[in-house]
Each structure stands twice: as C-alpha cells, then as structure tokens.
Enzyme design. Structure first.
Site, PDB file in Angstrom:
ATOM      1  N   GLY D 149      38.710  14.924  22.955  1.00  0.00           N
ATOM      2  CA  GLY D 149      38.816  16.090  23.824  1.00  0.00           C
ATOM      3  C   GLY D 149      40.262  16.415  24.117  1.00  0.00           C
ATOM      4  CB  CYS D 150      41.892  19.580  25.126  1.00  0.00           C
ATOM      5  SG  CYS D 150      40.760  20.151  26.405  1.00  0.00           S
ATOM      6  CE1 TYR D 151      42.788  19.650  31.453  1.00  0.00           C
ATOM      7  CE2 TYR D 151      40.442  19.955  31.115  1.00  0.00           C
ATOM      8  CZ  TYR D 151      41.639  20.405  31.634  1.00  0.00           C
ATOM      9  OH  TYR D 151      41.684  21.582  32.329  1.00  0.00           O
ATOM     10  CB  THR D 153      44.264  14.421  23.093  1.00  0.00           C
ATOM     11  OG1 THR D 153      43.090  14.421  22.277  1.00  0.00           O
ATOM     12  CG2 THR D 153      45.488  14.241  22.212  1.00  0.00           C
ATOM     13  CG  MET D 312      48.457  18.228  24.536  1.00  0.00           C
ATOM     14  SD  MET D 312      47.232  17.220  23.684  1.00  0.00           S
ATOM     15  CE  MET D 312      45.743  18.082  24.299  1.00  0.00           C
TER      16      MET D 312
END
Lengths: 346, 346, 346, 346
Positions: D149-151, D153, D312
């Site tokens: 997932g984005c968060y 990572t 990011m």
C-alpha cells in the site's frame, strides 16, 4: 466607539484585523500602521478594501498612537512590541500584542527559543495570555494582552480539558500540526512562492519550533507540572486553516461518554468552541473565515491512546479574531461582537 | 421578519444563501429544502453550520412552502422552478429563481438552448430579470424574479455602459470568461473531482454555452438591437470567482477619461459595483465572499479595441448575494442589508 | 556526447532543462551556471536532484564556457545573453537563448517593447527563431537560436495554419491566454507568493505584454503582411501549463472538415503537435511534463468566427523542451531524443 | 519483450502504470482492462495518451489474459484479484496485485479490517510482499506479488531500520501521515470533488484505517514481535505525494551519527531510497513523478524521541512504480529499468 490603532496592518493578520474591525459596530480604526507602505492608500495594498477603507498607511509612532487610540494592536515581528511598550503608553491605552513577546512568562526561556534579547522584561508579569476561553476574567482587567499564537491556540484548546482533568499522561503528548500558508506571513521569500508551496507538504521546525514552549507552558499550568512535548508543524498548500492532531496515552481506560462529558463541561457554554458529534473529524474548511475552533477526539483501545483533533482559521481564532475577542472582553462588550461570522464554504 | 424558504438548499448556491441569510437581520429561514438529504440535519451536510443551523432538510413541497414563506428561493436544476410555479403560489408568496427558467423572454429560444420544454410559459412575461443595478425599479414590484446567471451578471455589468452608450461595435463583442469550480455544482461527477480540476485549465461549452443567449438578450436591450456574440467559459482550479475579459472594437476613438466617465455615470452610486483606479486589473481574490463586482477597462490604441474586465464571486453577486439583494428590494429594505461583507483575503 | 552548459540553471526553466538533459542519452551538462547560488551544490537548491546531480553552481563565464561546451543554453533575464554573445563565442560553440533577446528581428521594436538597449544588434539577423515545426531547416544550420517565448509558441502554433492559408481575417485576431505561475519565474516577489496567487485569477500586461510583438511578427511572416492583434495573458493558480483561446473571423464560410484538413496538413507529421478529435478541447493537464502542444478549433456559424485553442506545458514546449528539440536538430540527432515523455496525470 | 496486462487500467494507479510501461524498453501492454469503459479508446478516457496509446479498453477476462500476458497487474478494488486468481492462472502468468488482497498473512485479520471474506486464502501464503528494498530475493522468485500500500510503503521504509536494529520502543510508535488526493481514487464521490478538497485538511479513518495492520505486520517482522501502533492518515489538497511523520521513543540515547549510520547501512545501495543531508526535511515536491522515497530523521533530546520522516509519490513508489520495480525483479531485468525518472518540479 472604541478607537483602534494597528501597527503592522499590512501583514496577513493585520489585514484580517481590518476586515473584522470594519464589520464591528463598536470599533473604528484610527491608525493603519505600516512601515513598508507609508503614504500609500491602504486599498492600494489590499484592493479588497477599495471604497471601504480610504485611509493611508502611517508610520509606527507609538506615543502619538497612544494619544489617539483606546487600544493598539501590534501585528509585528518578534521584539517590536516589547521595544515600544512603556508605562507611559500603557497608562493611556491598552495593547493587544499579536506577536510572541509577552506569551512566555520566563524571559530566559523566551530569549532562548527566540534568539533575541527581551527589551522590556518588566511588563511580562503584567501581560495576560489572551486565550479567552481559559483566562477570561484576567483578560477583562488587562492593560496588556499577549494574544496567543495560532498553533498554540488550536493545540491548547484541543488538549486542555484532558490535561486539566488528569486523564492523559503528559509525558506522552505529541502534537502534529498542519497549517495553511498565510501563517508564513507576507514576506517575499522564495520558499513561500506559489510554485514552491503548491503540490507540496513538508514538516518544518521539527523539534525546534518557537510555539513549543508556549504550548508547554499553558498545558503545564493546566496540569500543575512542567510539560515537555513534541510539536511538529507542517506547511499545507492552502491559504487558511490549522489542523491539530494530538496524541496522548490515557492514564486509565476511559469511555467515549466520559471524555465527551469533560469536553462538554469545558466548552458547552463557549460560543467559539464546537465539540463535534461523535465520529465527525474537524476539517479546516468548516471554520474558514470564522472564529470557531472545532474539536473532537477518538479513543484507540488498541493502543490506549486518545487522539485529540482541532481545526480553526489561523487568521481568525488564531490571530485577528481572538484579538477582537480580547478587545471585546477588555472593553466590556459582548464577547462575540463583530465575530458572529458564519464560516464560508467552499 | 421575512420568512424565507429555500428549495435546493444543499447545492453550493443554496448553502451560500443560507450563510448570507443567517447574517441578515430581517430574514429567517423556515424551510431547508433538499430532495437528496431529506431528514438529515442541515449541519450534517455542511458542518460549517454546526451549532448555527439546527433544522433538518425537507422535501420540496411548493404549496406548503407558499403558506409558510414570504419568499421562496429556488436554487435548483433547470426546469424545476418553472414546473412548480403557479398563480396560486404567486398569490401567496414571492419567488426568486436562481435557475435559468425565467431569464430568457423568448420561450422558443430558451427551449432551443436548454433542450427542455418550458412548462410554464405564461409566467415568463411577468418575471423580472433581477440584475438590480439595471432593473431596480421593476425588481421592487416583482412577484417572480429570474435571478441572473453568474457569467451573465459579470459579463453584462462589464459591457453594459459602453453598449448602452453606443461606444462599441456590438458585432465585435467577444467574452472570454473564467470561473472557479463551485460554478460546476456539487454533483458527484468525475470531471469535477479534485485531481481532474487541480493543475488544469480548459475551455468548455465553446460557442454553445447556455449563458450566451442570456447575455445577448440583455446587451441587446441595452443597445436596442439584437446582439450575437462569442462567449467562452473556462474552468479554473479555484473554489470561487469569475473573471470576465471582454473585447470589442470602439466605434470611434475614445480617451480613457471619456470611458471612465461613462462607467462612473452608471456605477458611481452603486454600492456593489466598484470601478477600479486606472491601471488596476480586477482580480477575483479581491471580491471573494462579498457582493462586489470589480470593473475596469483598457483601451488599446493599436487595435482600436477596448478590453473590458470584471471580477466577482460567482456564489455571491453571481448567485446568492444577488438573490438577497433582490429580496431586499422586493421587501422595501435597504438594498445592502446583510450584504455589507468585506471581501475575505487571502 | 554533447557537452551542454547552462547559464541561469536555477530558475524554473533552467531547472527543467536540467531535468530533461539528465534523461537525454546524447547530452551531458558540464556547467550549472547560477549567479545567485555560486558554490552551492545544485541539489541544495533543488532537492529533487539529490543523488542525481552532484555538481555545484558556477558563475557565468561565457568565454570559459565556450571552450568547454558544445552548446550553451541561456535561461536568463532580458539583455544578458545579448550582452555576452560574440563572434569569438559563436565560433566555438552554439547558443540557444531562452530569453527574448534575439526573437524580434527589428531591433528598434525590441527596444521599444522591452525598454532596454539591445547590446548586440549585429547578431539579430543571424539568429534563427527556434520554433522547430515552422523553421526546422533553418534551425539545423543555426549557431544562435532565439528559443520562442511560452505564450508565442502556443499562440503561433494554434493560429499559424489558418493565417498561412489565408482563412482568417488577421485584423480580427484576439488571443486570450492563461498561464500557470511557473511562467512568472522564481524571483522572490510578493505578487507571486502562494497566498496571493492561490484562489485568484487576473489579467496582466493588458494590451502591453512583451510577447505581443513576437506573436505578431511570426504570424505576419505567415500571412505575408504586418499583423496587429490583441494578446491578453492571465495568471492561473497552477504550477504549469498554458492555454490559448484565440478568436478570428473567417474570411469566408468554412466547414469543420476543411479546417481540420488544414491543421492536419501542417501537423500530421509533427510528433509534438496533436490535433485533437472533434469536440475535445485542449486542457493543460493532458500535456503536463511533456513536449506536446494539443490543438483544436471550433467554428461558430452564428458569428462566423473560428475559436482556436492550444494547450502545452510552458516549461517544456514553452521553454526547456523546445530548447532541447532545437539542440537535437542543430546536432543532427533524432528530433525527439530525450523528449519522448508521456504527459503525467494527475 | 514482456507482455503486460492491466486489470483496472482506468483508475489513477492503473493509468500511472500505463505511463510508466509506455516508457519501459522491455515491456509492452497487451490488455487495457476497464469494466467501466469497455470499447472506449483508452485515450478517450485519458487524453494525455492521445497518439500514444491506440488500444481500446477491454473487459476483465483473467483466463484469456493469462494466455496472452507474461504478467498481469491488478489495480482493482479489494476482493477482486483474490476472486480471480487460480492455480491455472498462476501456472501461465505472474500476477502483481496492487490491491490489499494478499498483503496480510493472517486471513482472519484481513477479513476483520477489510470487512469482506477472502475468497482464495490458499494463495496468501505464497504471495510475496513486494517491498523490494526488504524482500528483494523473495520477489525475484515470486509468481504472485502483493504490491504494498501507499501509506505502508512510506511508513515502513521510514521506520524499518530503527525497528530492525532495536533502537526504538515499538510500543511508542505513532505515524501521522498526509496524502494527496489521487490516493482517494477516481470514483465520483462528493467528498472528493474539487471544492470539497481544496482549501481543506482533515484526518480520516482515525484509529481504524485499513493500512494499519499492514504496517504493523511488516514492522513486527522487522523487530521480531507483534507491533500495535497508531496510524492517522490526512487528506491534503494536492494531486500526488505522501508524507509520513513518525514518532517513537529511543530505547536509549543515540547520536545523529549513530542513527545516520544505520539508515545508510540499510539504504546506501538502494537506488530509490534517498537519505537526505542533516537538517533537510523530506518534501513531496522533490519526489513527484519519480520512484524515490526521501527519508530523514530528527532526534529530540528534550523528549528522547526520534521523529522519522518520509516522502514519496503515492502513485509511483506507492503504487505503479513499485509494481514495475517488482516486475523488473521477477523477470531478471535491471531493477531500475523504466524507473530512472527525474522528479518533476514544480
């Protein structure tokens, strides 16, 4: 009619003060101080004021101002108000200082965090920290108000009830705050250019921001012991608004109702503090342009922490609105006069 | 106290109307109509209204509303108001329609541009086009107001004096307009998502936008002959604001002073129209949250054209504010009541 | 490997040039010129370049640079490149000037619009106006390129085919352009602060913007006669992107297919010009980060005008990308080398 | 040439995957899956792809896709990939799942947090958590990748070294995260409209966001014991970018150099992780459009906490870029192929 003078009327907070005072039925502005724009019409700096304000900008003459004004607002860089204040001035007028000069009671601590010498330590003791919801009675009697910082206002109001009631472990307090860009001021700096701020978020002043001791002091008074905490501000690509997300461990388990009752007991009578319904997170858009602070909290039983959240308009409750609220109290007016502004959305 | 009902109170214009009426000393809202949110508290839809509006949303019952309200605002999609209006309703209450249903006097023309059948042609003639600065006397006597569109308000006020005075060649008029995104409404459409609008500008409705005949009609009345022009709207990544940049050839050479005098003769007495000082271009930021329209112009001697510019808040002067201004006129109040709002910046 | 030097590498266009050249397989940067940041690492100014560019910023030494570089890009204020160019320099290296110094063939006209004296008129004749799609063959042979302005690139490409083919009345051309804020540069000015630009749109330089003569000259060459037109730029709250909406009267009636065929005949073979399908308006979001210009048009039979629209990224096709495209042509490389960038959305 | 199929190619992550794969020299897209836009040209949905992608959108036929593609990317809602995967499919092709279906090893825990039944528990064990910097060797051998997932990572990479090395008290970890709006997806929801997101910041999913167990699991593996922590996401008015500000108490005092050395020992060889110079806070603008994660930390000796920060691009390293990185590893390519993108600023 209260005669108000403003020193620093062409910064964002100063201009917001003009907006609010223009809509205040018991006050009029007699002095638009601005070193940068002397002799320019005020509306030439801010064209929203065209055909509303006809006055020109004037130099900062504290003595002359003290003669003319019933109250002086100083929306100026650190160190300026404290260098201008004197018994002579205070004997003639009241001062509401929007800078940090009189917010920290320990002058050494002020000098350490702000990196400048305090030029008038003798007035620090007299100054009242103008967080109206907490110090209302003292404000009413004050000659000199230290108008609270934007981050501190939102942080303190969010945490105060639980700190005061001893529900949270003050050694675990972490405040993660987010602010719109008007908080960075109107100075011409590359870092605040549109293309540098837009499409970006960043932390700044990590573990070193000057609002830290102010928050620590006030929460320390609340819980009766010194407080050391983490405060991290972030810059958000929007004009106005501060959001505080604060974390603390509960001293013992608590239910939603218990904590809700505490918040209500502190704020139910407060016009400008709104404790939101369960499950509704504060958002800056719902307070924009108004003097409201929206609060809520969430208990996390998995970690035994409470997350305390607050949202407000940094230029209103975080600066000019709170200053007017203080003025209202100092002059015996209805505290909400000129501040009954419905938040503007979108 | 004027009792006001709103049909369509949960769109952006409807909500702005609530904001304005909450701050109006002679009006109160008795009906928050919203088909989409029936039985929800109004503040659950718009949390800015928490502790300000306690009422719940209600269905659209025009007959019941006509009994209760002195004035009904309809901030609804095309075709709705015209399907609800009747002699029975108008005999009991006044209607200010924020949709386009009664703006075009020629019903065939309306149907052609809007692509729907007009359900109550008999009221078109009676309806007054509520651009107060131009039709003030008619507004005062009206039962049914066609509240002008956002783009037309800004376009017409920018061009009207020169059209009326015959200074410009009406065959050369080109209006290039730019609007914030609240003008696109609160419907859940992919095209209006944050990520689709942000960091983008585009034209839309090129040579086909529905506000075109409205502008043409009104400018036609001004110059006494039919007008055909180009109108191109653009979507700008901002919440509020409309900027109009209009171009026309001068019928003969004119000086700055000549044209300035014309604008002044039309607008000097108008509270809400500000003709800016020479060289200052209108900007939407200077009118945000207020009922002002800021105007200015520039003569280009190289091309013998005049560039006419106007800026206003599409939700205030372009919708809810103008509706309140109309209400004030219709009920014999001071035209500016509830609208003395200082533009909010930043 | 082409050795490239950049004078003015720390402005927005200069930094974009660095981004593009870092991804170009046949070029390397040997000189990061920046008067403001001498001896700072380049990545300290732009942290996106951390671990990508290790070099430091250097002073502007044209003579030394001429020895080291095969091509020098000057992304500098007006008057700088023209004061540094010399036969000695041009005998050793090529220059691609991103400023306006060599764009206007008539030096008097340049001086009139730019308000400065041109220091090296003798090179104006030699300089090639580097709009690759129009002057490709001349670019290939050039030593000195006048890289087109951002507004002119988008305006000229939008109008050129119809001007050249004589379809439009050149006396009726009006260009209404909108730009993101990176076009305003990276200087620390109050007007470009986040809070001044955000939530705002305004026109500026009305009937006086310096890109006007550049557009007029190029369109004049196209149609074989002097052109005088209106050009109005607007500042939009977004980082990147230019949108042009241009208006002109058709000399005689034309169908969609006729005009589409003309655009196709000029641009079908052009990699970086995309003529969109019928009914699709250009939007800046669809070209962001790329070298594309998206074009389309709409005929309005009611007014007999054609509305020509163009969108591009002001920093790529409007500055750095076009400069690289010119470099590719000058050095006999594939014109698209380093520029095959898919537009980034959202 | 790797043949890639995408299921869910018309969401933001899917479209970013298309952008990246179009610039990848060893991969080509053979299937643009999109239930919503079947039979539309892909460029009609995303006009940035005009003249770049000529294919049309296709239905989601996993079996047919398995025949045609060497790798299938699923950028789909929860539960879809896990309902389509089978031994038959995996025997023919590889799957990189951008959804959460295979990220949580404990299926009960997945079902509890996601509120849906897991339809293919038998593949959970086999799936490799595709955080390349941590699980590189396993990724190389995998048939089925759970793309992080984005968060998670950004959070995991920020905290991992100190968790693994035992420097921080894992009971004190608090993650305050901020994301751009593309993370909310492309669904037509009122909450994600421009006017609802712009000029606003809010927390959401407080103490209940689904990325919490994913972060806890991975940090638990790092420190060898179960981890329970607070994770609070916030929605920021910008298109792209995630910023993580994480707090933890140090187990014992540590110097800047000690902690810097730890970060360097984990990430010095990593192309896509940049540990910034002392005192430089990560900002999302410096990684936009690229696969970089920028990290830094600050020790606060007053509270004995360390503040760990990471930035990011949520659509690149947080989704599509990391998926391509995984693909590169799985197919034995250079890990950075197609990902050498210089961050785009501004």
């Amino acid at each position: 009619m209260i005669k108000a003078g403003i020193i620093g009327s062409t910064g964002y907070a100063g201009q917001e003060l003009v907006r609010l005072l223009m809509q205040h039925k018991d006050a009029e502005i007699v002095w638009y101080g601005s070193r940068s724009y002397i002799d320019k019409k005020y509306y030439e700096v801010f064209h929203n004021m065209f055909e509303i304000v006809d006055a020109g900008c004037m130099d900062d003459n504290m003595d002359e101002l003290a003669e003319e004004a019933d109250v002086i607002f100083t929306a100026t860089p650190q160190g300026l108000c404290s260098s201008l204040v004197s018994e002579k001035v205070l004997s003639k007028t009241k001062i509401i200082d929007l800078s940090a000069d009189f917010r920290i009671k320990d002058a050494d601590r002020y000098e350490e965090w702000y990196g400048i010498k305090h030029p008038s330590r003798e007035f620090i003791r007299e100054a009242v920290y103008g967080l109206c919801e907490i110090n209302r009675e003292d404000v009413k009697k004050a000659r000199l108000i230290a108008n609270p910082g934007c981050y501190p206002t939102c942080s303190i109001l969010s945490i105060y009830p639980l700190a005061k009631e001893g529900l949270i472990d003050m050694n675990t307090v972490i405040i993660d705050a987010k602010s719109g860009t008007s908080g960075a001021g109107r100075g011409a700096k590359v870092n605040n250019l549109y293309c540098e701020v837009n499409e970006n978020i960043k932390a700044y002043g990590v573990a070193s921001h000057r609002h830290t001791p102010e928050i620590e002091d006030q929460l320390g008074y609340a819980c009766g012991q010194p407080v050391v905490l983490n405060f991290t501000p972030h810059l958000v690509p929007m004009n106005r608004g501060i959001l505080v997300t604060a974390y603390a461990s509960l001293n013992e388990e608590a239910t939603y109702e218990q904590i809700k009752n505490i918040y209500d007991s502190y704020y139910k009578e407060e016009t400008f503090v709104r404790v939101l319904p369960q499950g509704v997170c504060p958002e800056t858009r719902w307070v924009e342009g108004s003097n409201y602070v929206d609060l809520n909290f969430k208990i996390d039983p998995r970690t035994n922490r409470v997350i305390m959240m607050g949202a407000m308009d940094n230029l209103v409750k975080g600066a000019a609105g709170q200053a007017v609220q203080n003025m209202n109290l100092m002059f015996g007016l209805d505290e909400t006069e000129g501040l009954n502004l419905v938040p503007m959305f979108p």
